[in-house]
Design an enzyme around this catalytic site. Structure first.
Site, PDB file in Angstrom:
ATOM      1  N   ARG A 176       1.231  -1.401  -0.367  1.00  0.00           N
ATOM      2  CA  ARG A 176      -0.484  -0.219  -0.660  1.00  0.00           C
ATOM      3  C   ARG A 176       0.399   1.407  -0.277  1.00  0.00           C
ATOM      4  NH1 ARG A 176      -4.054  -0.013   4.553  1.00  0.00           N
ATOM      5  NH2 ARG A 176      -4.583   1.922   3.623  1.00  0.00           N
TER       6      ARG A 176
ATOM      7  N   VAL B  15      -5.209   7.356   5.348  1.00  0.00           N
ATOM      8  CA  VAL B  15      -3.632   7.425   5.742  1.00  0.00           C
ATOM      9  C   VAL B  15      -2.876   7.673   5.200  1.00  0.00           C
ATOM     10  CG1 VAL B  15      -4.276   5.704   7.936  1.00  0.00           C
ATOM     11  CG2 VAL B  15      -3.715   5.095   5.661  1.00  0.00           C
ATOM     12  N   ASP B  16      -3.198   8.366   3.611  1.00  0.00           N
ATOM     13  CA  ASP B  16      -2.201   7.704   2.145  1.00  0.00           C
ATOM     14  C   ASP B  16      -1.505   9.662   2.535  1.00  0.00           C
ATOM     15  OD1 ASP B  16      -4.507   9.681   1.637  1.00  0.00           O
ATOM     16  OD2 ASP B  16      -5.437   8.647   0.770  1.00  0.00           O
TER      17      ASP B  16
ATOM     18  N   HIS C  54      -7.411   7.945  11.738  1.00  0.00           N
ATOM     19  CA  HIS C  54      -6.602   6.895  11.767  1.00  0.00           C
ATOM     20  C   HIS C  54      -5.065   6.693  11.434  1.00  0.00           C
ATOM     21  CE1 HIS C  54     -11.032   5.335  11.006  1.00  0.00           C
ATOM     22  NE2 HIS C  54     -10.566   5.774  11.930  1.00  0.00           N
TER      23      HIS C  54
ATOM     24  N   CYS D  21      13.237  -1.230  15.363  1.00  0.00           N
ATOM     25  CA  CYS D  21      14.080  -0.015  16.733  1.00  0.00           C
ATOM     26  C   CYS D  21      15.101   0.277  16.922  1.00  0.00           C
ATOM     27  CB  CYS D  21      12.727  -0.264  17.463  1.00  0.00           C
ATOM     28  SG  CYS D  21      12.923   1.548  19.268  1.00  0.00           S
TER      29      CYS D  21
ATOM     30  N   CYS E 245      15.405   0.560  21.282  1.00  0.00           N
ATOM     31  CA  CYS E 245      15.594  -1.147  21.447  1.00  0.00           C
ATOM     32  C   CYS E 245      15.813  -1.601  21.015  1.00  0.00           C
ATOM     33  CB  CYS E 245      14.514  -0.226  22.528  1.00  0.00           C
ATOM     34  SG  CYS E 245      12.600  -1.242  21.841  1.00  0.00           S
TER      35      CYS E 245
ATOM     36  N   GLY F 232     -16.174  11.295   0.592  1.00  0.00           N
ATOM     37  CA  GLY F 232     -16.257  10.026   0.278  1.00  0.00           C
ATOM     38  C   GLY F 232     -16.006   9.229   1.635  1.00  0.00           C
ATOM     39  N   THR F 233     -16.888   9.277   2.508  1.00  0.00           N
ATOM     40  CA  THR F 233     -16.762   7.860   3.402  1.00  0.00           C
ATOM     41  C   THR F 233     -18.541   7.588   3.176  1.00  0.00           C
ATOM     42  OG1 THR F 233     -16.395   7.668   5.587  1.00  0.00           O
ATOM     43  CG2 THR F 233     -17.086   9.713   5.108  1.00  0.00           C
TER      44      THR F 233
ATOM     45  N   ASN G  63     -20.878  12.185  -2.313  1.00  0.00           N
ATOM     46  CA  ASN G  63     -20.575  10.996  -2.260  1.00  0.00           C
ATOM     47  C   ASN G  63     -20.778  10.168  -3.354  1.00  0.00           C
ATOM     48  OD1 ASN G  63     -20.379   8.169  -1.537  1.00  0.00           O
ATOM     49  ND2 ASN G  63     -19.908   8.118   0.306  1.00  0.00           N
TER      50      ASN G  63
HETATM   51  P1  OAD Z   1     -14.585   2.906   2.234  1.00  0.00           P
HETATM   52  O1  OAD Z   1     -14.348   2.300   1.389  1.00  0.00           O
HETATM   53  O2  OAD Z   1     -16.095   2.590   3.469  1.00  0.00           O
HETATM   54  O3  OAD Z   1     -15.727   3.580   1.371  1.00  0.00           O
HETATM   55  C1  OAD Z   1     -15.601   4.821   0.646  1.00  0.00           C
HETATM   56  C2  OAD Z   1     -16.831   5.540  -0.011  1.00  0.00           C
HETATM   57  O4  OAD Z   1     -16.199   6.884  -0.659  1.00  0.00           O
HETATM   58  C3  OAD Z   1     -17.819   4.530  -0.338  1.00  0.00           C
HETATM   59  O5  OAD Z   1     -18.936   5.453   0.354  1.00  0.00           O
HETATM   60  C4  OAD Z   1     -17.671   5.413  -1.669  1.00  0.00           C
HETATM   61  O6  OAD Z   1     -19.409   5.231  -2.435  1.00  0.00           O
HETATM   62  C5  OAD Z   1     -17.305   6.907  -1.567  1.00  0.00           C
HETATM   63  N1  OAD Z   1     -16.620   7.110  -2.371  1.00  0.00           N
HETATM   64  C6  OAD Z   1     -15.950   6.217  -3.779  1.00  0.00           C
HETATM   65  N2  OAD Z   1     -15.255   7.278  -4.570  1.00  0.00           N
HETATM   66  C7  OAD Z   1     -16.090   7.776  -4.679  1.00  0.00           C
HETATM   67  C8  OAD Z   1     -15.408   9.068  -5.595  1.00  0.00           C
HETATM   68  N3  OAD Z   1     -14.908   9.248  -6.647  1.00  0.00           N
HETATM   69  N4  OAD Z   1     -16.124  10.727  -4.487  1.00  0.00           N
HETATM   70  C9  OAD Z   1     -16.604  10.389  -3.480  1.00  0.00           C
HETATM   71  N5  OAD Z   1     -17.234   9.669  -3.241  1.00  0.00           N
HETATM   72  C10 OAD Z   1     -16.763   8.104  -3.520  1.00  0.00           C
HETATM   73  O7  OAD Z   1     -13.447   4.135   3.648  1.00  0.00           O
HETATM   74  P2  OAD Z   1     -13.912   4.603   4.345  1.00  0.00           P
HETATM   75  O8  OAD Z   1     -15.220   5.375   4.907  1.00  0.00           O
HETATM   76  O9  OAD Z   1     -12.741   6.101   4.329  1.00  0.00           O
HETATM   77  O10 OAD Z   1      -9.489   2.711   8.328  1.00  0.00           O
HETATM   78  O11 OAD Z   1     -13.803   3.770   5.435  1.00  0.00           O
HETATM   79  C11 OAD Z   1     -13.098   3.819   6.523  1.00  0.00           C
HETATM   80  C12 OAD Z   1     -12.267   2.993   7.379  1.00  0.00           C
HETATM   81  O12 OAD Z   1     -12.409   1.491   7.560  1.00  0.00           O
HETATM   82  C13 OAD Z   1     -10.919   3.779   7.095  1.00  0.00           C
HETATM   83  O13 OAD Z   1     -10.075   4.458   7.587  1.00  0.00           O
HETATM   84  C14 OAD Z   1     -10.360   2.118   7.334  1.00  0.00           C
HETATM   85  C15 OAD Z   1     -11.178   1.178   6.231  1.00  0.00           C
HETATM   86  O14 OAD Z   1     -11.230  -0.353   7.329  1.00  0.00           O
HETATM   87  C16 OAD Z   1      -8.816   1.899   8.605  1.00  0.00           C
HETATM   88  O15 OAD Z   1      -7.739   1.351   7.780  1.00  0.00           O
HETATM   89  C17 OAD Z   1      -7.977   1.975  10.652  1.00  0.00           C
HETATM   90 ZN    ZN Z   2      11.511   1.056  20.380  1.00  0.00          ZN
END
Ligand code: OAD
Ligand code: ZN
Length: 258
Positions: free
Chosen positions: A78, A111-112, A127, A159, A162, A199-200, A225
């Site tokens: 990644r 996290v990108d 995150h 590390c 340590c 976009g979540t 979204n």
């Molecule tokens: P998701 O992959 O769950 O959701 C991505 C969202 O973006 C979806 O609702 C899509 O419909 C939308 N989407 C896709 N392409 C798009 C675009 N071009 N423009 C706008 N929207 C678009 O990602 P997150 O909600 O970020 O956690 O996921 C939340 C967390 O779950 C992440 O931070 C990660 C994951 O497991 C960890 O890694 C801790």
């Molecule tokens: Zn250490």
């Protein structure tokens, strides 16, 4: 009632632009969808990472304890993938807006590092970061962009203080968010007059709950979204379409600033 609208409906775009401009405090809560057009895969939905691999095997402390090489191999992949990607117009518009208005803050689940790469004030990273690693034993943590060699346990990052194994500085499933970051995010969300949710999928908490804090504090929620989410119903407007196309229209200084 939520007004679901086509991205390009000019009347809605104008109304949301006016809301953004009149709000004294704005937060943008972003997820993987904001980076989709940069070429970073999302987690859920079409092409999502969790469709082909199980989060339990790769993104939990138990998985890392069982097989650190496997987990590091995936994070190394990644990291290499994201290093090929550049911020898109949505990242840039958000960076510009927070530069122009210090009371506009980006809170991201990503996290990108692409918000930071777009410039502007540092986003709150709920995150963690793909490009930060931390010791599994002592408090040492550092930025790190080197390729990961997961061919043996010894070649994994260790590390400098340590000698213990380092891990990605990412919040895995079953782990708590950093308390300072989370309380700052909650404070900003509660005080915000406007929360742009971009976009979540809004299924991972506590991040998804931040929009509800804005609502409870008397603010307005706007969603961007390509699909509906569990937050669509609490949003005043839900603009359907790609973030890189819509966000610059909402935040640009003029309509032509897309
Ligand atoms: P998701 O992959 O769950 O959701 C991505 C969202 O973006 C979806 O609702 C899509 O419909 C939308 N989407 C896709 N392409 C798009 C675009 N071009 N423009 C706008 N929207 C678009 O990602 P997150 O909600 O970020 O956690 O996921 C939340 C967390 O779950 C992440 O931070 C990660 C994951 O497991 C960890 O890694 C801790
Ligand atoms: Zn250490």
């Amino acid at each position: 009632m939520t007004r679901v609208t086509d991205a390009l409906d000019p009347e809605t775009v104008e109304r949301v632009r006016a809301l953004v401009q009149s709000a004294a405090r704005v937060i943008a809560l972003t997820g993987a969808g904001v980076s989709a057009e940069s070429g970073v895969p999302t987690f859920r939905g079409a092409g999502g990472l969790w469709n082909s691999v199980r989060a339990e095997d790769l993104a939990t402390p138990e998985a890392f304890g069982r097989d650190p090489r496997l987990v590091w191999e995936w994070y190394g992949w990644r990291r290499a993938l994201v290093l090929q990607c550049a911020p898109n117009a949505a990242h840039r518009a958000l960076a510009d807006a927070s530069r122009r208005h210090p009371s506009c803050r980006v809170i991201t689940q990503n996290v990108d590092g692409l918000h930071a790469a777009a410039g502007g004030p540092a986003p709150l990273e709920l995150h963690g970061s793909l490009f930060r690693i931390r010791c599994t034993r002592c408090p040492d943590r550092r930025d790190d962009r080197d390729p990961i060699d997961a061919s043996s346990y010894e070649t994994l990052p260790h590390c400098e203080r340590c000698g213990s194994l380092m891990r990605p500085d990412i919040v895995w499933f079953g782990e708590a968010l950093d308390e300072t970051v989370l309380s700052e995010a909650c404070r900003l969300a509660t005080a915000a007059q406007l929360c742009l949710v971009i976009g979540t999928s809004a299924v991972v908490y506590p991040a998804a709950g931040l929009a509800k804090l804005t609502l409870r504090g008397g603010g307005t929620v706007i969603e961007v979204n390509v699909d509906a989410t569990p937050l669509t119903d609490i949003a005043t407007f839900s603009l359907r379409g790609p973030a890189a196309e819509i966000v610059p229209r909402l935040l640009g200084e003029t309509q032509s600033a897309t």
